[in-house]
Enzyme design. Structure first.
Site, mmCIF file in Angstrom:
data_model
loop_
_atom_site.group_PDB
_atom_site.id
_atom_site.type_symbol
_atom_site.label_atom_id
_atom_site.label_comp_id
_atom_site.label_asym_id
_atom_site.label_seq_id
_atom_site.Cartn_x
_atom_site.Cartn_y
_atom_site.Cartn_z
ATOM 1 N N LYS A 1 0.808 -1.117 -0.054
ATOM 2 C CA LYS A 1 -0.036 0.023 -0.135
ATOM 3 C C LYS A 1 0.780 1.287 -0.070
ATOM 4 O O LYS A 1 0.271 2.332 -0.353
ATOM 5 C CB LYS A 1 -0.859 -0.116 1.109
ATOM 6 C CG LYS A 1 -2.066 -1.187 0.953
ATOM 7 C CD LYS A 1 -3.302 -0.938 2.171
ATOM 8 C CE LYS A 1 -4.425 -2.012 1.999
ATOM 9 N NZ LYS A 1 -3.802 -3.303 2.182
HETATM 10 C C1 LIG Z 1 -4.581 -4.215 1.787
HETATM 11 C C2 LIG Z 1 -3.861 -5.605 1.628
HETATM 12 C C3 LIG Z 1 -4.166 -6.723 0.802
HETATM 13 C C4 LIG Z 1 -5.536 -6.738 -0.089
HETATM 14 O O1 LIG Z 1 -5.555 -5.636 -1.053
HETATM 15 P P1 LIG Z 1 -6.941 -5.271 -2.199
HETATM 16 O O2 LIG Z 1 -6.142 -4.216 -3.059
HETATM 17 O O3 LIG Z 1 -7.722 -4.621 -1.030
HETATM 18 O O4 LIG Z 1 -7.433 -6.387 -2.571
HETATM 19 C C5 LIG Z 1 -3.770 -7.873 0.654
HETATM 20 N N1 LIG Z 1 -2.487 -8.104 1.591
HETATM 21 C C6 LIG Z 1 -1.949 -7.144 2.513
HETATM 22 C C7 LIG Z 1 -1.006 -7.268 3.289
HETATM 23 C C8 LIG Z 1 -2.513 -5.722 2.378
HETATM 24 O O5 LIG Z 1 -2.199 -4.831 3.194
#
Ligand SMILES: *Cc1c(COP(=O)(O)O)cnc(C)c1O
Length: 431
Positions: free
Chosen positions: A107
């Site tokens: 993210k």
């Molecule tokens: C947010 C997150 C996800 C999921 O991602 P999306 O884009 O919401 O499908 C998967 N793994 C981790 C570690 C995350 O922080």
């Protein structure tokens, strides 16, 4: 590029407005009016291009002239200021490590790009001060806090459920200060989410403060996630195999960016949506009927989503045609015991330590490749295993090495406001 609302195609928006507002007035998600097709010569040449150039070409048309090229390049350079290696786990499976950023999860990419874009629009225009208000179940908060730290004109307020995020995640949220405020809510994630939604509709607050959100529905968080699929394909080009990507999915922003990159020209044969026990999309792909359900808690908690908000974008990419989507996407769901078993097995066979989210991705690609030849499968390792220390150490029966930067973080003092009701939040936002 114009963006239209998925609820009403006649409502369109500039990139800037879509970034500032997040959602269309009708609550629809914004979607680009056209999918950019990149020339085959560019795709063929990925190996010889650098990160910045690749990312610039990929996103340029989506931003249009709203951010000048030189500023866009600065934003990209800050966004991609770390590595995105594909690490071989077996002969035909690799891990795309997305955890080399400041908060050790993918993210960071979206959050940094959004912070850069919003920061640019504030600096340039007459938007005034903006408050980014988000609820987090763990990773979003840290990435957003880090991405927006010190960006002028922006205050960040993050709500998180008391006692429900990991120690590292909590420190990432609560130790930054400056323009970041962490609010600890006596409740669960859904309570935080409800308070945030209510604040957005509360005119007492919105008359005094300009609020925006920073979750993956925002185009400036969603679109840059395509960068690492380009960077992975650059590394995989010489394999000369059919490429499959398995994406541990929660709200489906990440996988949707990958599928967009495929439509733009990346040579990706197939995607796997890897789910934990929250299997709404797995069921949809099996039955063609979409039924959301309440989320259930798992050890891969960033994927505990029962009604993924970005899935409408995935459907839109395929003109809402179930059969076209099925050709490009498979879905599998794995429970916690399967996830733990995978972490353990991969560790004992190869020494590689997966976090619970990556492990679900690994299981997904392994399942898809069964009985197939000529393929190379890559799962996205979306977070560093150290972020889920308790689970990982218990499963592998060994301590995981902690880097100095994490040790340093854990020594910092936590600063948060404690609240237990919406009125408390409102009082804070009005003060
Ligand atoms: C947010 C997150 C996800 C999921 O991602 P999306 O884009 O919401 O499908 C998967 N793994 C981790 C570690 C995350 O922080």
């Amino acid at each position: 590029m114009r963006y239209f609302s998925l609820n009403d195609r006649s409502h369109t928006s500039s990139f800037e407005n879509a970034v500032v507002k997040g959602l269309a007035p009708d609550k629809g998600l914004y979607f680009p009016e056209k999918v950019v097709k990149l020339p085959a010569s560019f795709i063929k040449d990925l190996q010889n291009l650098d990160k910045t150039e690749i990312a610039f070409r990929a996103i340029k048309e989506y931003v249009g002239s709203e951010i000048p090229d030189s500023d866009l390049i600065d934003i990209i350079n800050e966004t991609l200021d770390f590595d995105f290696p594909v690490v071989n786990i077996t002969d035909d499976i690799g891990s795309l490590e997305l955890f080399h950023g400041p908060t050790l999860a993918f993210k960071d990419v979206g959050a940094r790009f959004m912070a850069g874009s919003l920061g640019y629009f504030i600096k340039k225009g007459n938007l005034g001060k903006i408050t980014v208000l988000v609820a987090t179940s763990g990773d979003t908060g840290g990435a957003v806090a880090n991405g927006f730290l010190g960006v002028e004109g922006i205050d960040v307020v993050i709500l998180y459920p008391k006692g429900k995020v990991s120690d590292i995640q909590e420190k990432q949220l609560t130790t930054l200060e400056q323009n970041i405020t962490a609010i600890e809510v006596d409740g669960v994630f859904d309570d935080c989410q409800r308070m945030v939604k209510r604040a957005f509709l509360d005119t007492d607050i919105t008359e005094k403060r300009k609020l925006t959100s920073a979750n993956s529905i925002n185009v400036a968080r969603w679109l840059p996630q395509m960068f690492y699929y380009f960077l992975a394909c650059k590394q995989l080009q010489e394999k000369d195999k059919k490429l499959v990507f398995s994406v541990p999915s929660g709200n489906f922003g990440n996988i949707c960016a990958g599928m967009l990159a495929r439509e733009m020209g990346l040579p990706i044969d197939h995607f796997v949506a890897a789910n934990n026990s929250n299997d709404t999309v797995t069921n949809y792909l099996e039955t063609s009927e979409y039924r959301s359900k309440p989320s259930v808690p798992t050890i891969s908690n960033a994927m505990d989503v029962g009604d993924p908000s970005n899935f409408v974008r995935v459907l839109e990419l395929f003109d809402n045609k179930y059969s076209s989507l099925k050709d490009a996407l498979s879905g599998y769901s794995f429970d916690d015991s399967q996830t733990k078993k995978a972490i353990k097995e991969v560790y004992s066979k190869t020494g590689y330590i997966m976090d619970p989210h990556g492990a679900v991705g690994y299981l997904g690609v392994q399942e898809y490749l069964k009985g197939k030849e000529g393929y190379y499968g890559t799962f996205l390792e979306t977070a560093h295993p150290v972020k889920f220390l308790d689970t990982v150490e218990e499963v592998i029966g060994k301590k995981v090495a902690i880097s100095n930067s994490i040790k340093h973080l854990m020594d910092k003092e936590k600063k948060s406001l404690q609240i237990s009701s919406y009125e408390d939040l409102k009082g804070y936002l009005l003060s």
